[in-house]
Design a protein around this motif. Structure first.
Motif, PDB file in Angstrom:
ATOM      1  N   ARG A 262      -8.714  -2.992  12.066  1.00 11.94           N
ATOM      2  CA  ARG A 262      -8.548  -3.479  10.701  1.00 11.94           C
ATOM      3  C   ARG A 262      -8.771  -2.312   9.754  1.00 11.94           C
ATOM      4  NH1 ARG A 262     -12.385  -7.723   9.792  1.00 11.94           N
ATOM      5  NH2 ARG A 262     -11.424  -7.804   7.740  1.00 11.94           N
ATOM      6  N   VAL A 263      -7.880  -2.215   8.782  1.00 11.29           N
ATOM      7  CA  VAL A 263      -7.864  -1.059   7.894  1.00 11.29           C
ATOM      8  C   VAL A 263      -9.233  -0.805   7.294  1.00 11.29           C
ATOM      9  CG1 VAL A 263      -6.773  -0.041   5.901  1.00 11.29           C
ATOM     10  CG2 VAL A 263      -5.489  -1.594   7.358  1.00 11.29           C
ATOM     11  N   LEU A 264      -9.835  -1.882   6.786  1.00 15.70           N
ATOM     12  CA  LEU A 264     -11.095  -1.718   6.082  1.00 15.70           C
ATOM     13  C   LEU A 264     -12.195  -1.223   7.014  1.00 15.70           C
ATOM     14  CD1 LEU A 264     -12.068  -2.090   3.248  1.00 15.70           C
ATOM     15  CD2 LEU A 264     -12.920  -4.339   3.882  1.00 15.70           C
TER      16      LEU A 264
ATOM     17  N   ILE B 295     -11.721   2.401   7.738  1.00 16.29           N
ATOM     18  CA  ILE B 295     -12.129   3.282   6.639  1.00 16.29           C
ATOM     19  C   ILE B 295     -13.638   3.329   6.541  1.00 16.29           C
ATOM     20  CG2 ILE B 295     -12.103   3.569   4.143  1.00 16.29           C
ATOM     21  CD1 ILE B 295      -9.365   2.167   4.220  1.00 16.29           C
TER      22      ILE B 295
ATOM     23  N   ARG C 267      -3.141   3.900   7.739  1.00 10.28           N
ATOM     24  CA  ARG C 267      -2.779   2.518   7.454  1.00 10.28           C
ATOM     25  C   ARG C 267      -2.908   2.267   5.959  1.00 10.28           C
ATOM     26  NH1 ARG C 267      -1.040  -1.232   8.863  1.00 10.28           N
ATOM     27  NH2 ARG C 267      -2.478  -2.794   9.612  1.00 10.28           N
ATOM     28  N   ALA C 268      -3.942   2.837   5.319  1.00 12.26           N
ATOM     29  CA  ALA C 268      -4.134   2.630   3.885  1.00 12.26           C
ATOM     30  C   ALA C 268      -2.985   3.244   3.103  1.00 12.26           C
ATOM     31  CB  ALA C 268      -5.456   3.244   3.447  1.00 12.26           C
TER      32      ALA C 268
ATOM     33  N   PHE D 155      -4.217   5.776  -2.918  1.00 10.88           N
ATOM     34  CA  PHE D 155      -5.641   5.747  -2.564  1.00 10.88           C
ATOM     35  C   PHE D 155      -6.239   7.149  -2.595  1.00 10.88           C
ATOM     36  CE2 PHE D 155      -4.271   1.887  -0.385  1.00 10.88           C
ATOM     37  CZ  PHE D 155      -5.270   1.021  -0.769  1.00 10.88           C
TER      38      PHE D 155
ATOM     39  N   ARG E 137       1.805  -1.292  11.449  1.00 11.50           N
ATOM     40  CA  ARG E 137       1.203  -1.377  12.788  1.00 11.50           C
ATOM     41  C   ARG E 137       2.121  -0.848  13.868  1.00 11.50           C
ATOM     42  NH1 ARG E 137      -2.430  -6.751  13.195  1.00 11.50           N
ATOM     43  NH2 ARG E 137      -3.591  -6.292  11.321  1.00 11.50           N
TER      44      ARG E 137
ATOM     45  N   ARG F  72       0.836  -1.203   0.000  1.00 12.99           N
ATOM     46  CA  ARG F  72       0.000   0.000   0.000  1.00 12.99           C
ATOM     47  C   ARG F  72       0.870   1.251   0.000  1.00 12.99           C
ATOM     48  NH1 ARG F  72      -3.318  -2.880   3.906  1.00 12.99           N
ATOM     49  NH2 ARG F  72      -2.311  -1.736   5.583  1.00 12.99           N
TER      50      ARG F  72
END
Lengths: 261, 859
Positions: free
Chosen positions: B850-852, B855, B766-767, A99, B772, A93
């Motif tokens: 968790r990233v997702l 977001i 994080r994205a 992004f 971490r 990433r």
């Protein structure tokens, strides 16, 4: 534009094979992706469209390594994303993917410039000055670089986000409803910039949107419904997109979706 | 609205967990203090019942100053002749009249050291077989001169058994004795060492003048207390009792009430002292709660807007938030009360293992429980009032807005207000420093110090920006993106950072002040001792009194050239030249051999010549007796044994003794015969040609039988005094420890909540590729910055205020300011460590997001 881009222009920048993503299990399981095969072309702007719940966001998350597919493989720029450890995903990433989200793209405590160079700082790599200047020039924000996100308009914020996504020369940029929160003038600015980055910098971009006008900036539009790719359109216009969407809605679920490569 | 209130707490239970814990810790301290007090009070009341069981007491009718060496409670009075007891025995209705023969004793245990538990006194008593309060549990009564009986608990802790031979030190003499009996004194004695001697031994030791403090009169069967008081009073008046002048009879119940009263007063001081720290802890907890609710309100702006939109009034919204805080406070208090009682239960076991038995169960009275619950609830509700007001002022239209932003109000007003308060406080402190002699300079200093602290707390959000920017420099340099991100986060909401650190500021200000005062005190003390004595060796006692026999034995050694004992008593001393002294001002009067002052004791002579000290002259110490004395003035000293009017030979200034008047030993012996005077220090010089090593060996051997006497050279003497200060310091640090723990919880709390608040931002980072560990690093740097900020500001305030003290208290001996830089640096180092520890849980929490999910979280 680099020479490698042209020599490998025929190979896709990202591919998905047999992609399945299921949330939950048993009778309540939701199949967000029900087997998707897809090639994202290098140096092109690809848009994905579909009604809510069609799986377009999930598809993008899986391609970008934000979500892990239940089954199937994802390869981005020659590397298998679906098999990566969390640590490698983080590095992917950071170094290979850009992004742009619908909202909340910027760290509010950092200035616009600091936000743009954030990926370099995280990676502890020196900033590519020339490329940075080019990108900043392209988004037209040279005079706003020392401002905090709170002092920028929504359109300006999204342009900063685009600049940040592009500054590392990523293999592919994923944009999730990048104009969802913008008025039409600001949306035009952002979309033109993404278009120019493809045309002038040879960038590969994948954009999720539900706005036919936004989709019309793309080279190719993929239509998703019920977790499958059901249709596609090359060199779309807003009207053509609208028409296909209408057809999609009329067809309702249950129709056999066309498989698209 | 009640449902909304309660559901809100339940839905966010995890977020309030640390608030509940903070209240619980503070309240536990409060409840524990109350419970401990009740338990100690019960124990000592039990001792009163056991030690004063008689129906009538005959005692002197005039109170006098408390004499040194009297460990007991209750006021001291003029003495009663021994003969009174014998005469009263003949009065009708009297079963037995017993003179109170008691005094200091040292019992040598099975391991050859003095039996002494904690700070409890060691008391020798007469074993009178007629005494109905005494019961032999084993063996027989001591009869011969070389026999003693020992109280049960004392016997257990001494390791001795009935039949064993050991030694006791009574009235300065070492005696070889046999333990012939075990005595039940009728209840736990809180660790006091009780040794029973034959009556004639006790009379010789404790009533050398033929007088005692009281005579206990027990009634014959069928005679009640009131009747007996009447008969005894009559007997004292009509000549039945020979030496009845100046004595009175009081009912046993009245005496016991008096004793209980004075015990409760003393315990009251202890409780107040503990309570101050408990309340500081609770106050610090208030910061944590205030922060929690401020952040919770910020997150729930939409919810409140919705409530307002559907018709809730601002007052109702206010009530919802305050109500939630009250629930948090109530739950925390309930846990705290239980915790406090548990704590005291543990404490009791600890005390027992140290030989200090306490009676009864851990008390649980309704008043304490209710008081603690109310206290915790109110503190919590008050702490949430400001955030609640903010929630109440949310406009209904906010509910419709897509993005909720809470505008940060300007810090200028708050900063200005804080600066004004600091300036006022600093002014007051400066006033006290510049005019230390002015009346009321102490309250001014105290008020000024409090104002400075409050002002700094008020202004700290404004301070936070600039101070944190400086503190963050090393992190920004060393860890570019992490340091920069962390700095942004702590500076982003200066109010929050400041109030998180505020809890630490309070604790650290106290730590800073205490450590400066301690270091200054130690240095001043060492300076005083070093400049005022050149003795080769110093004798000290573990029981505060050096047995007279030890002094005589040491003085007789050929290796000793000179032995100067500092003997003292307490009594009334003229407050000003020619003025009659009050009977009970408790001033210390020291007796010295002429020539000691200016000899082995170096003093500043302000007027006259200390060499003129003789039977008709005295020396006055200005540092305790006050200004206004000059050579030639008349001075009266009054003690229980009499009074003397002397001419002032010299006025000196010394802090090595706390005595206000110095007499010759002969005069002191007259005014305070036998056990009424105490020798606490003996200065020794070697005879010509004797090496210090030889002197030390000889003296050590000579005092060995007395067990409690220690031999020190000058450095050890200074070290021992410094060690006492250190001991006090440890207690203070331990008491402040809880506030610091709560302050650290506050940092954990703020970090954890801000991680929740920043979920989207964390997802973004994080994205974009933040790992971490790097994310946990950002949280850690934030934590360290907050901890160090609080520590630095707190220490600066504490040290700043304490630095003024030497100016104000120069007269009392704090004459050289010492700032313990290494100790302070240690505190900052500790803050670094604490910051890292506080970040562990919130950091892990952030890294686990968790990233997702991060977001996708709706804002």
């Amino acid at each position: 534009m680099t020479t490698t881009d042209t020599t490998r222009a025929d190979t896709p920048i990202a591919t998905a094979r047999g992609l399945v993503r299921t949330y939950g299990s048993g009778p309540t399981a939701v199949h967000a992706l029900a087997g998707v095969d897809l090639d994202v072309q290098r140096g092109r702007l690809t848009a994905t469209m579909g009604p809510s719940g069609s799986g377009k966001s999930t598809l993008m998350h899986c391609l970008a390594g934000l979500d892990r597919p239940t089954a199937g493989t994802v390869v981005v720029d020659g590397e298998e994303v679906s098999a990566m450890s969390e640590r490698r995903l983080t590095r992917l990433r950071r170094d290979r993917i850009g992004f742009v989200f619908q909202a909340f793209n910027l760290v509010p405590t950092l200035t616009a410039l600091e936000n743009i160079t954030l990926p370099f700082d995280i990676a502890r790599r020196p900033v590519d000055r020339e490329h940075l200047d080019a990108v900043v020039q392209a988004v037209g924000l040279s005079d706003r670089l020392s401002h905090k996100p709170g002092e920028l308009s929504g359109g300006q914020q999204q342009r900063v986000a685009c600049a940040r996504a592009l500054v590392t020369r990523p293999a592919v940029v994923f944009a999730d409803e990048p104009t969802g929160n913008l008025d039409s003038a600001s949306a035009h600015e952002v979309l033109s910039f993404l278009r120019r980055s493809v045309d002038e910098l040879g960038q590969s971009v994948v954009m999720v949107t539900h706005d036919p006008t936004a989709a019309s900036y793309a080279d190719r539009v993929l239509f998703l419904a019920d977790g499958r790719i059901v249709d596609e359109l090359a060199d779309p216009t807003a009207d053509a997109v609208l028409e296909r969407l209408g057809a999609l809605t009329r067809r309702a679920s249950g129709a056999t979706p066309a498989q698209v490569r | 609205m009640l449902r909304v209130t309660l559901r809100g707490v339940r839905a966010h239970a995890v977020r309030f967990a640390l608030s509940v814990l903070a209240v619980a810790l503070g309240v536990a301290f409060v409840a524990g203090t109350f419970a401990l007090r009740t338990m100690l009070s019960d124990t000592f009341h039990g001792i009163v019942e056991a030690q004063a069981p008689a129906d009538v007491y005959v005692r002197g009718d005039a109170p006098v100053a408390a004499g040194p060496g009297d460990g007991g409670f209750g006021e001291q009075r003029t003495p009663v002749a021994l003969g009174v007891a014998d005469d009263l025995a003949a009065v009708d209705g009297v079963r037995v009249a017993l003179a109170d023969l008691a005094g200091p004793v040292v019992l040598v245990g099975a391991d050859g050291t003095a039996v002494q538990s904690t700070q409890a006194p060691s008391i020798g008593l007469a074993f009178d077989e007629r005494d109905p309060g005494l019961r032999l549990r084993d063996g027989r009564a001591p009869v011969a001169d070389d026999e003693v009986a020992v109280e049960s608990a004392t016997l257990a802790s001494s390791g001795l058994a009935v039949g064993d031979r050991t030694r006791v030190v009574v009235s300065g003499e070492v005696r070889d004795v046999t333990v012939v009996g075990e005595v039940d004194a009728g209840g736990p004695m809180a660790g006091a060492t009780l040794v029973y001697l034959p009556v004639d031994v006790a009379v010789a030791a404790y009533a050398p003048q033929g007088t005692v403090a009281t005579v206990a009169v027990h009634a014959a069967d069928g005679v009640d207390e009131a009747t007996l008081v009447e008969r005894v009073t009559a007997a004292l008046g009509d000549g039945t009792v020979a030496d009845a002048a100046g004595v009175e009879a009081v009912a046993g119940q009245d005496l016991r009430d008096e004793l209980r009263g004075s015990i409760d007063e003393t315990l009251g001081f202890v409780t107040s002292f503990l309570m101050i720290f408990a309340l500081v802890a609770l106050f610090v907890g208030g910061f944590l709660i205030s922060n929690t609710f401020a952040m919770s309100v910020r997150q729930r702006v939409r919810e409140f807007a919705l409530l307002r939109a559907v018709g809730a009034s601002p007052a109702q919204v206010f009530a919802v938030v305050v109500g939630q805080a009250a629930v948090v406070g109530l739950v925390g208090s309930a846990i705290g009360v239980a915790g406090g009682l548990g704590l005291v239960g543990v404490l009791r076991v600890v005390f027992e293992s140290m030989g200090m038995d306490l009676v009864g169960d851990v008390p649980l009275d309704t008043t304490t429980v209710v008081a603690c619950l109310v206290l915790g609830t109110v503190v919590s509700a008050v702490a949430a009032a400001v955030p609640a007001r903010r929630a109440a002022l949310v406009a209904p239209v906010e509910a419709m807005r897509g993005e909720v932003t809470v505008p940060e109000r300007s810090l200028r007003r708050r900063g200005t207000a804080g600066a004004v308060v600091v300036a006022l406080g600093a002014g007051a402190v400066a006033y006290a420093a510049l005019r230390p002699d002015a009346t009321g300079s102490e309250p001014v200093l105290g008020a000024g110090a409090a104002l400075v602290l409050v002002g700094v707390l008020v202004a700290s959000p404004s301070l936070a920006r600039s101070v944190l920017r400086v503190l963050a420099v090393p992190f920004v340099r060393a860890l570019p993106p992490l340091g920069r991100l962390a700095q942004g986060n702590v500076v982003r909401n200066p109010r929050r950072t400041a109030s998180t650190a505020g809890a630490l500021v309070i604790g650290m200000a106290l730590v800073g002040a205490v450590s400066v005062i301690a270091a200054t005190g130690q240095a001043s003390l060492a300076g005083v001792v070093e400049s005022s004595t050149d003795a080769d060796l110093v004798l000290r006692s573990a029981t505060s009194a050096i047995p007279a026999g030890a002094v005589t034995d040491v003085a007789a050694l050929p290796e000793v050239g000179r032995a100067d004992a500092i003997a003292f008593t307490s009594g009334g001393v003229s407050p000003e030249p020619g003025v009659d002294p009050g009977p009970d001002d408790g001033a210390y009067v020291v007796g010295l051999r002429p020539g000691v002052l200016g000899g082995s004791l170096v003093v500043d002579v302000l007027d006259g010549d200390p060499a003129d000290l003789d039977g008709t002259h005295a020396v006055v110490n200005r540092s305790t007796a006050g200004e206004g004395w000059a050579a030639g003035d008349e001075l009266t000293v009054r003690t229980a044994a009499g009074e003397r009017t002397l001419v002032v030979a010299a006025v000196v200034d010394t802090r090595v003794m706390s005595a206000s008047v110095i007499l010759t030993r002969d005069v002191l012996d007259e005014l305070a015969p036998g056990p009424a005077q105490v020798t606490d220090t003996v200065f020794l010089d070697a005879a010509a040609g004797v090496t210090p090593t030889a002197l030390r060996a000889a003296v050590t051997a000579a005092v060995a039988p007395y067990v409690v006497v220690s031999v020190q050279d000058r450095d050890e003497f200074v070290d021992q005094m410094a060690a006492q200060v250190d001991q006090l310091l440890v207690i203070l640090y331990a008491l402040l420890g809880l506030s610091l723990v709560i302050a650290v919880l506050g940092i954990v709390n703020t970090l954890a909540l801000s991680v929740i608040e920043r979920t989207r931002e964390i997802g973004l980072l994080r994205a974009v590729g933040l790992g971490r560990l790097q994310l946990a690093g950002v949280v850690t740097v934030e934590s360290v910055l907050t901890a160090v900020f609080g520590t630095v500001v707190g220490l600066a305030v504490g040290v700043g205020i304490a630095s003024v003290l030497p100016r104000v208290y120069a007269e009392e001996g704090l004459d050289q300011l010492v700032v313990p830089w290494d100790g302070l640096a240690l505190m900052v180092g500790l803050a670094l460590v604490v910051g890292v520890l506080a970040a562990v849980w919130p950091g892990a929490r952030a890294a686990r997001l968790r990233v997702l999910d991060a977001i996708a979280t709706p804002d």
